[in-house]
Design an enzyme around this catalytic site. Structure first.
Site, PDB file in Angstrom:
ATOM      1  CG  HIS A  88      -1.951   0.918   1.153  1.00  0.00           C
ATOM      2  ND1 HIS A  88      -2.920   1.124   2.343  1.00  0.00           N
ATOM      3  CD2 HIS A  88      -1.947   2.154   0.573  1.00  0.00           C
ATOM      4  CE1 HIS A  88      -3.777   2.337   2.142  1.00  0.00           C
ATOM      5  NE2 HIS A  88      -3.124   2.760   0.789  1.00  0.00           N
ATOM      6  CD  GLU A 127      -3.844  -3.005  -0.071  1.00  0.00           C
ATOM      7  OE1 GLU A 127      -4.613  -4.154   0.282  1.00  0.00           O
ATOM      8  OE2 GLU A 127      -3.244  -2.472   0.882  1.00  0.00           O
ATOM      9  CG  HIS A 148      -8.719  -4.798   6.875  1.00  0.00           C
ATOM     10  ND1 HIS A 148      -7.757  -4.082   6.654  1.00  0.00           N
ATOM     11  CD2 HIS A 148      -9.376  -4.312   8.220  1.00  0.00           C
ATOM     12  CE1 HIS A 148      -7.799  -2.898   7.653  1.00  0.00           C
ATOM     13  NE2 HIS A 148      -8.540  -3.076   8.731  1.00  0.00           N
TER      14      HIS A 148
END
Length: 243
Positions: free
Chosen positions: A45, A72, A193
């Site tokens: 990310h 991400e 997640h």
């Protein structure tokens, strides 16, 4: 039953490095170990504040990964341009707030349809496969379909954070129903997640889910068991859940 794949998120290796402003531990090295241990892809990310993964990491990982990169990023012009320059196999569009410790919820695709659609179309035209990180909600899935996204990643945070078995089972049912609904629309379904070694099996057993993206639990286990074993153990649980 179909195979299930593991994307290992290595953000927290970069978090540890950046805590002291050193050059180690290097997420590039972590990615190589994770791939050898059975990771099917590497997730990173690149946040707007660069709090863990840096532009340098993205550039070198793109050159060295043997599997696939899942980048991400927020839906901003800067990030779209970086993705177009980097050309990862996958981009996952996520919500982002500077004050959050980690991504707190799914992307509100419905509330910013034109913006997300424009980014999706631009990335798709460049040959990048786009995924939208969303909650297990039919309206958001419909919006993802309207954007032309071939992938979604279902947010499993509510399932992972459930305080009781009843709440967890209710969240599991929502995720399973959402995965089936999206699959019927022709969307490939990923999830992630907050997944851990203790709660991942039930999610991995959902037949419509293609890939799980897991980071914090694996990096946490790696402190004690080593990264290769941590990755291999997670992959083994996922594969066993599909038998």
């Amino acid at each position: 039953m179909s195979s299930i794949y593991l994307g290992v998120n290595i953000d927290h290796v970069a978090t540890l490095r950046n805590a002291r402003g050193t050059q180690y531990p290097d997420p590039v090295h972590a990615a190589e170990i994770a791939e050898r241990a059975g990771a099917d892809g590497i997730t990173i990310h690149l946040r707007e504040d660069r709090r863990h993964i840096t532009d340098r990491d993205v550039r070198i990982l793109r050159e060295t990964l043997q599997t696939r990169m899942n980048l991400e990023m927020a839906v901003t012009d800067e990030m779209v341009e970086i993705a177009l320059q980097t050309q990862p196999e996958y981009v996952c569009l996520v919500p982002e707030k500077r004050e959050e410790l980690t991504t707190e919820g799914g992307l509100d695709v419905l509330g910013q349809l034109e913006r997300v659609k424009a980014a999706t179309e631009k990335l798709t035209a460049a040959g990048i496969k786009v995924s939208l990180f969303i909650d297990a909600d039919r309206e958001q899935i419909d919006a993802a379909k309207a954007c032309g996204a071939p992938f979604i990643e279902l947010h499993t945070g509510h399932y992972s954070d459930a305080k009781s078995d009843v709440d967890q089972q209710n969240e599991l049912k929502k995720i399973a129903a959402a995965a089936a609904y999206a699959h019927d629309l022709g969307i490939t379904v990923n999830a992630g997640h907050g997944l851990t070694y203790h709660n991942v099996a039930a999610i991995a057993a959902i037949p419509e889910i293609y890939e799980l993206n897991i980071g914090h639990a694996i990096i946490g286990r790696a402190v004690f068991d080593g990264l290769a074993k941590a990755v291999a153990d997670m992959k083994a649980i996922m594969v066993a859940a599909r038998r």
